[in-house]
Design a protein around this motif. Structure first.
Motif, PDB file in Angstrom:
ATOM      1  N   GLY A 113       0.772  -1.209  -0.132  1.00 24.54           N
ATOM      2  CA  GLY A 113       0.004   0.059  -0.048  1.00 24.54           C
ATOM      3  C   GLY A 113       0.895   1.163   0.076  1.00 24.54           C
ATOM      4  N   ARG A 114       0.513   2.183  -0.622  1.00 25.41           N
ATOM      5  CA  ARG A 114       1.180   3.332  -1.051  1.00 25.41           C
ATOM      6  C   ARG A 114       0.463   4.596  -0.113  1.00 25.41           C
ATOM      7  N   LEU A 115       1.114   5.532   0.605  1.00 24.61           N
ATOM      8  CA  LEU A 115       0.513   6.783   1.319  1.00 24.61           C
ATOM      9  C   LEU A 115       1.391   7.909   1.233  1.00 24.61           C
ATOM     10  N   GLY A 116       1.056   8.893   0.603  1.00 23.00           N
ATOM     11  CA  GLY A 116       2.094   9.990   0.481  1.00 23.00           C
ATOM     12  C   GLY A 116       1.593  11.418  -0.166  1.00 23.00           C
ATOM     13  N   VAL A 117       2.306  12.114  -0.818  1.00 21.73           N
ATOM     14  CA  VAL A 117       1.613  13.396  -1.466  1.00 21.73           C
ATOM     15  C   VAL A 117       2.102  13.615  -2.713  1.00 21.73           C
ATOM     16  N   SER A 118       1.345  14.164  -3.736  1.00 22.44           N
ATOM     17  CA  SER A 118       1.480  14.175  -5.042  1.00 22.44           C
ATOM     18  C   SER A 118       1.410  15.622  -5.466  1.00 22.44           C
ATOM     19  N   SER A 125      -0.844  25.065 -23.245  1.00 21.88           N
ATOM     20  CA  SER A 125       0.023  25.751 -24.362  1.00 21.88           C
ATOM     21  C   SER A 125      -1.065  26.091 -25.524  1.00 21.88           C
ATOM     22  N   TYR A 126      -0.899  27.567 -26.015  1.00 23.44           N
ATOM     23  CA  TYR A 126      -1.937  27.658 -26.804  1.00 23.44           C
ATOM     24  C   TYR A 126      -1.295  29.275 -27.590  1.00 23.44           C
ATOM     25  N   ASN A 127      -1.362  29.240 -28.726  1.00 22.08           N
ATOM     26  CA  ASN A 127      -0.929  30.385 -29.501  1.00 22.08           C
ATOM     27  C   ASN A 127       0.317  31.052 -29.163  1.00 22.08           C
ATOM     28  N   GLY A 128       1.359  29.957 -28.873  1.00 25.34           N
ATOM     29  CA  GLY A 128       2.502  30.353 -28.532  1.00 25.34           C
ATOM     30  C   GLY A 128       2.849  30.791 -26.974  1.00 25.34           C
ATOM     31  N   ASN A 129       1.612  30.670 -26.286  1.00 26.00           N
ATOM     32  CA  ASN A 129       1.764  30.967 -24.932  1.00 26.00           C
ATOM     33  C   ASN A 129       1.609  29.754 -23.889  1.00 26.00           C
ATOM     34  N   SER A 130       1.853  30.005 -22.576  1.00 28.56           N
ATOM     35  CA  SER A 130       1.645  28.856 -21.852  1.00 28.56           C
ATOM     36  C   SER A 130       1.595  29.412 -20.580  1.00 28.56           C
ATOM     37  N   ASP A 131       0.595  28.626 -19.836  1.00 26.89           N
ATOM     38  CA  ASP A 131       0.228  28.925 -18.507  1.00 26.89           C
ATOM     39  C   ASP A 131       0.155  27.572 -17.818  1.00 26.89           C
ATOM     40  N   SER A 132       0.546  27.533 -16.320  1.00 29.56           N
ATOM     41  CA  SER A 132       0.246  26.134 -15.448  1.00 29.56           C
ATOM     42  C   SER A 132      -0.195  26.580 -14.134  1.00 29.56           C
ATOM     43  N   SER A 133      -0.654  25.553 -13.564  1.00 29.85           N
ATOM     44  CA  SER A 133      -1.192  25.498 -12.330  1.00 29.85           C
ATOM     45  C   SER A 133      -0.891  24.221 -11.623  1.00 29.85           C
ATOM     46  N   SER A 134      -0.621  24.135 -10.111  1.00 29.40           N
ATOM     47  CA  SER A 134      -0.108  23.017  -9.433  1.00 29.40           C
ATOM     48  C   SER A 134      -0.893  22.905  -8.158  1.00 29.40           C
ATOM     49  N   GLU A 135      -1.114  21.935  -7.723  1.00 26.82           N
ATOM     50  CA  GLU A 135      -1.756  21.485  -6.221  1.00 26.82           C
ATOM     51  C   GLU A 135      -1.269  20.543  -5.611  1.00 26.82           C
ATOM     52  N   SER A 136      -0.958  20.406  -4.645  1.00 25.64           N
ATOM     53  CA  SER A 136      -0.675  19.264  -3.755  1.00 25.64           C
ATOM     54  C   SER A 136      -1.865  18.331  -3.091  1.00 25.64           C
ATOM     55  N   LYS A 137      -1.931  17.228  -3.440  1.00 25.18           N
ATOM     56  CA  LYS A 137      -2.738  16.224  -3.009  1.00 25.18           C
ATOM     57  C   LYS A 137      -2.487  15.076  -2.331  1.00 25.18           C
ATOM     58  N   ALA A 138      -3.420  14.298  -1.705  1.00 21.37           N
ATOM     59  CA  ALA A 138      -2.920  13.080  -0.855  1.00 21.37           C
ATOM     60  C   ALA A 138      -2.522  11.908  -2.144  1.00 21.37           C
ATOM     61  N   LEU A 139      -1.765  11.228  -1.888  1.00 15.72           N
ATOM     62  CA  LEU A 139      -1.414  10.000  -3.012  1.00 15.72           C
ATOM     63  C   LEU A 139      -1.710   8.712  -2.238  1.00 15.72           C
ATOM     64  N   VAL A 140      -2.393   7.987  -2.812  1.00 13.70           N
ATOM     65  CA  VAL A 140      -2.787   6.665  -2.507  1.00 13.70           C
ATOM     66  C   VAL A 140      -2.580   5.541  -3.434  1.00 13.70           C
ATOM     67  N   ALA A 156       2.918  -4.328 -10.221  1.00 14.26           N
ATOM     68  CA  ALA A 156       1.758  -3.802 -10.848  1.00 14.26           C
ATOM     69  C   ALA A 156       0.999  -2.917  -9.691  1.00 14.26           C
ATOM     70  N   GLU A 157       0.549  -1.825 -10.281  1.00 14.89           N
ATOM     71  CA  GLU A 157      -0.018  -0.999  -9.043  1.00 14.89           C
ATOM     72  C   GLU A 157      -1.149   0.087  -9.702  1.00 14.89           C
ATOM     73  N   PHE A 158      -2.071   0.440  -8.734  1.00 17.55           N
ATOM     74  CA  PHE A 158      -3.115   1.504  -9.071  1.00 17.55           C
ATOM     75  C   PHE A 158      -2.713   2.643  -8.028  1.00 17.55           C
ATOM     76  N   GLN A 159      -2.753   3.879  -8.673  1.00 20.40           N
ATOM     77  CA  GLN A 159      -2.412   4.988  -7.942  1.00 20.40           C
ATOM     78  C   GLN A 159      -3.561   5.988  -8.141  1.00 20.40           C
ATOM     79  N   LYS A 160      -3.827   6.698  -7.007  1.00 21.65           N
ATOM     80  CA  LYS A 160      -4.782   7.717  -7.110  1.00 21.65           C
ATOM     81  C   LYS A 160      -4.111   8.813  -6.735  1.00 21.65           C
ATOM     82  N   LEU A 161      -3.809   9.869  -7.795  1.00 21.02           N
ATOM     83  CA  LEU A 161      -2.938  11.107  -7.551  1.00 21.02           C
ATOM     84  C   LEU A 161      -3.428  12.200  -7.034  1.00 21.02           C
ATOM     85  N   ALA A 162      -4.703  12.130  -7.274  1.00 25.36           N
ATOM     86  CA  ALA A 162      -5.614  13.567  -6.872  1.00 25.36           C
ATOM     87  C   ALA A 162      -6.902  12.897  -6.821  1.00 25.36           C
TER      88      ALA A 162
END
Length: 176
Positions: A113-118, A125-140, A156-162
């Motif tokens: 089993g796995r428990l952590g943070v992601s 990316s669009y029309n030569g521009n780029s933007d990003s967003s990030s967030e931290s969530k529990a990882l199981v 072999a594994e199943f992960q739930k990143l968010a």
């Protein structure tokens, strides 16, 4: 969440004071982001049922037979979405820090089993521009591992990143 990631990293690198082994590996599989909205650069982007190849590289420290600490990078692939009648390419990735608890189920098999943070990042990316967003969530996650030899394992594994992102993978890890 950044403090939790820093603590997990410190624990992973302080672990050499204890008995155990370092390992590194990679996996590949199918990633999925369920339909939902991401705010990227102030614009709400609808992520409509994103499914793409996902892969990761990771390294860890096995403290003992049942406990490991692991750091990794996961790519969730890319998807093209429509925003205000414009085509926008969105890429997803995550930096992961987690603890794995393993239970032997025979000589060569174990379940874990796995428990952590992601720290999940979406980049648009669009029309030569780029933007990003990030967030931290529990990882199981949970999975199975087969020891091919003392140094090599298949997993072999199943992960739930968010809440809306998951990955189903197969991979290998090597002790050194």
């Amino acid at each position: 969440m950044k403090k939790l990631m820093a603590l997990a990293m410190a624990a992973a690198f302080a672990a050499p004071a204890f008995a155990g082994d370092f390992y590194a590996g990679a996996d590949i599989g199918r990633g999925k982001i369920d339909g939902g909205n991401e705010v990227i650069g102030g614009t709400s982007v609808t992520m409509s049922d994103w499914k793409d190849t996902t892969y990761s590289i990771f390294g860890g420290y096995q403290l003992n037979e049942t406990l490991s600490f692991e750091l990794g990078y996961r790519s969730m692939g890319k998807n093209t979405v429509s925003v205000a009648s414009k085509s926008v390419e969105v890429k997803g990735s995550a930096i992961q820090a987690s603890m794995l608890a393993s239970l032997p189920v025979g000589n060569d098999f174990s379940v874990f089993g796995r428990l952590g943070v992601s720290s999940f990042k979406a980049k648009a990316s669009y029309n030569g521009n780029s933007d990003s967003s990030s967030e931290s969530k529990a990882l199981v996650g949970f999975g199975v591992r087969y020891a091919v030899s003392k140094e090599a394992n298949i997993r072999a594994e199943f992960q739930k990143l968010a809440s809306d992102a998951s990955a189903l993978t197969v991979g290998v890890d090597f002790k050194f």
